[in-house]
Write an enzyme that holds these catalytic residues in place. Structure first.
Site, PDB file in Angstrom:
ATOM      1  N   TYR A 146       0.808  -1.215   0.000  1.00  0.00           N
ATOM      2  CA  TYR A 146       0.000   0.000   0.000  1.00  0.00           C
ATOM      3  C   TYR A 146       0.842   1.266   0.000  1.00  0.00           C
ATOM      4  O   TYR A 146       0.408   2.303  -0.476  1.00  0.00           O
ATOM      5  CB  TYR A 146      -0.919   0.036   1.232  1.00  0.00           C
ATOM      6  N   LYS A 195       3.742 -15.421   3.145  1.00  0.00           N
ATOM      7  CA  LYS A 195       3.991 -16.199   1.920  1.00  0.00           C
ATOM      8  C   LYS A 195       5.492 -16.449   1.866  1.00  0.00           C
ATOM      9  O   LYS A 195       6.194 -16.053   0.921  1.00  0.00           O
ATOM     10  CB  LYS A 195       3.469 -15.398   0.704  1.00  0.00           C
ATOM     11  N   ASP A 227      -2.280 -18.562   1.247  1.00  0.00           N
ATOM     12  CA  ASP A 227      -3.260 -19.299   0.425  1.00  0.00           C
ATOM     13  C   ASP A 227      -3.938 -20.386   1.254  1.00  0.00           C
ATOM     14  O   ASP A 227      -5.146 -20.588   1.173  1.00  0.00           O
ATOM     15  CB  ASP A 227      -2.611 -19.875  -0.855  1.00  0.00           C
ATOM     16  N   ASP A 251      -6.016  -7.205   4.278  1.00  0.00           N
ATOM     17  CA  ASP A 251      -7.159  -6.605   3.575  1.00  0.00           C
ATOM     18  C   ASP A 251      -8.052  -7.707   3.018  1.00  0.00           C
ATOM     19  O   ASP A 251      -9.266  -7.718   3.209  1.00  0.00           O
ATOM     20  CB  ASP A 251      -6.637  -5.710   2.442  1.00  0.00           C
ATOM     21  N   ASP A 255     -11.822  -9.427   4.673  1.00  0.00           N
ATOM     22  CA  ASP A 255     -13.094  -9.480   3.933  1.00  0.00           C
ATOM     23  C   ASP A 255     -13.656 -10.900   3.946  1.00  0.00           C
ATOM     24  O   ASP A 255     -14.856 -11.114   4.116  1.00  0.00           O
ATOM     25  CB  ASP A 255     -12.907  -9.040   2.473  1.00  0.00           C
TER      26      ASP A 255
HETATM   27  C1  IPM Z   1     -10.214  -1.580   3.909  1.00  0.00           C
HETATM   28  C2  IPM Z   1     -10.506  -1.032   2.548  1.00  0.00           C
HETATM   29  C3  IPM Z   1      -9.383  -0.098   2.155  1.00  0.00           C
HETATM   30  C4  IPM Z   1      -8.101  -0.894   2.165  1.00  0.00           C
HETATM   31  C5  IPM Z   1      -9.575   0.602   0.801  1.00  0.00           C
HETATM   32  C6  IPM Z   1     -10.866   1.409   0.795  1.00  0.00           C
HETATM   33  C7  IPM Z   1      -8.406   1.463   0.423  1.00  0.00           C
HETATM   34  O1  IPM Z   1     -10.666  -2.065   1.632  1.00  0.00           O
HETATM   35  O2  IPM Z   1     -10.130  -0.783   4.871  1.00  0.00           O
HETATM   36  O3  IPM Z   1     -10.093  -2.799   4.035  1.00  0.00           O
HETATM   37  O4  IPM Z   1      -7.786  -1.588   1.190  1.00  0.00           O
HETATM   38  O5  IPM Z   1      -7.387  -0.839   3.165  1.00  0.00           O
HETATM   39 MG    MG Z   2     -10.631  -4.004   2.487  1.00  0.00          MG
END
Ligand code: IPM
Ligand code: MG
Length: 360
Positions: A146, A195, A227, A251, A255
């Site tokens: 990032y 990884k 993975d 990240d 999710d």
């Molecule tokens: C998160 C989001 C952010 C990230 C985006 C919006 C830049 O997906 O906070 O997980 O990737 O960190």
């Molecule tokens: Mg995210």
């Protein structure tokens, strides 16, 4: 206690969910005798509209002067928004990255917990869910891909894009220490995800994490390749307690972890620096499609406010009171649309906030 809280409602559903979190905080203040002083600043698309940039120096400075930041969500519909017809560093999400870096919020804590009441919404089979799961993803937030050098250039007439993944041992050590500290307050088990079979940065990650482990003899450490971790999350989620990982892996895995809880509308998060200072926000995005319709689930933001009380203000009792109130409202069968199931009572954003506040 007197606390200075900067609120950043942001875009989309951000303002309505932050409003509900403040409603609940106000009730906590009233019941427990605290004073929460709010100051609102702009970030994301609304800041682009007002000032031409997603985060102004003044907004960052105001946040820096506070005790904690409560954030809604930033950004709009990527395919169809005036905020995206600009350079990447001027888009709403750039404001989020700038505030993370600007406030040195390197430790992102994302709990993923299955409420028994919402087990029906979990996409996994019953035998996999077992007795449920309760994990915390500890994501490094200010390094890695990032924030590495990136550029696009033409080489021999062919476009070529480069992103770089760099970590130094100091960055790895400080997030590892936070993960082990949190593990000590939980089930004392850290799974560090990397990884290392391919990446140098992962091999350094492993080495430093093992050094940190030596100071925590009670904590069990395991390493897992990313993975495999993606697979294990949907095969045996109950095995995870604290998941420690770098920015990009965190990240993606967070999710995935949120999805198996049934609704991303329930998940809070905290981003901390070395001190008690932190920024608290729901794990979900700005959901522009349902903004302003009283449909958004404010629970993730309300639970983020509880994390703020716990981590930045050491108000554990008050944080417990919020978490218990959320649990009660769910047990009583109230649901926003995203978590609605048969036999439950459907409520809007504001009513959900009222119901939780009333139970404090
Ligand atoms: C998160 C989001 C952010 C990230 C985006 C919006 C830049 O997906 O906070 O997980 O990737 O960190
Ligand atoms: Mg995210």
């Amino acid at each position: 206690m007197d606390c200075r809280i900067v609120t950043i409602p942001g875009d989309g559903i951000g303002p309505e969910i932050v409003r509900e979190a403040c409603k609940v905080l106000d009730k906590v203040a009233q019941v427990y005798g605290h004073f929460f002083h709010y100051k609102e600043v702009l970030m994301g698309g609304c800041s682009i509209d007002a000032f031409g940039v997603p985060l102004t120096e003044e907004a960052l400075e105001t946040a820096r002067q506070s005790d904690a930041v409560l954030l809604g969500a930033v950004g709009g519909d990527v395919g169809n928004s005036r905020w995206y017809d600009v350079a990447p560093n001027l888009r709403p999400e750039a404001g989020l990255l700038a505030i993370r870096k600007g406030l040195n919020l390197f430790a992102n804590i994302r709990p993923a917990y299955l409420y028994q009441e919402l087990a029906n919404a979990c996409p996994l089979k019953k035998e996999i869910i077992g007795n449920g799961f309760d994990m915390v993803i500890m994501r490094e937030l200010t390094g890695g891909l990032y924030f590495g050098e990136r550029y696009t250039k033409e080489v021999d007439g062919v476009l070529q894009a480069t992103d770089t993944l760099t970590y130094n041992e100091t960055e790895i050590r400080r997030i590892a220490v936070k993960a082990f500290d949190i593990a000590m307050k939980r089930r004392k088990h850290v799974i560090s995800v990397d990884k290392a079979n391919v990446l140098d940065s992962s091999r350094l990650w492993r080495k430093v994490v093992e050094e940190v482990e030596k100071n925590y003899p009670e904590v069990k450490l395991e390493h897992m390749l990313v993975d495999n971790c993606a697979m294990q999350l949907v095969m045996n989620p109950g095995q995870f307690d604290v998941v420690l990982t770098e920015n990009m892996f965190g990240d993606i895995l967070s999710d995935e972890a949120s999805m198996i809880t049934g609704s991303i509308g329930m998940l809070s998060s905290a981003s901390l620096n070395e001190s008690k200072f932190g920024m608290y926000e729901p794990s979900h995005g700005s959901a522009p499609d349902i903004a302003g319709k009283d449909l958004a689930n404010p629970i993730a933001t309300i639970l983020s406010a509880a994390m703020m009380l716990r981590y930045s203000f050491d108000l554990d009792k008050e944080a417990d009171a919020i978490e218990t109130a959320v649990q009660k409202v769910l047990t009583e069968g109230y649901r926003t649309t995203d978590i609605l199931s048969e036999g439950c009572t459907k409520v809007g954003t504001a009513q959900m906030g009222d119901l939780i506040a009333e139970r404090i």
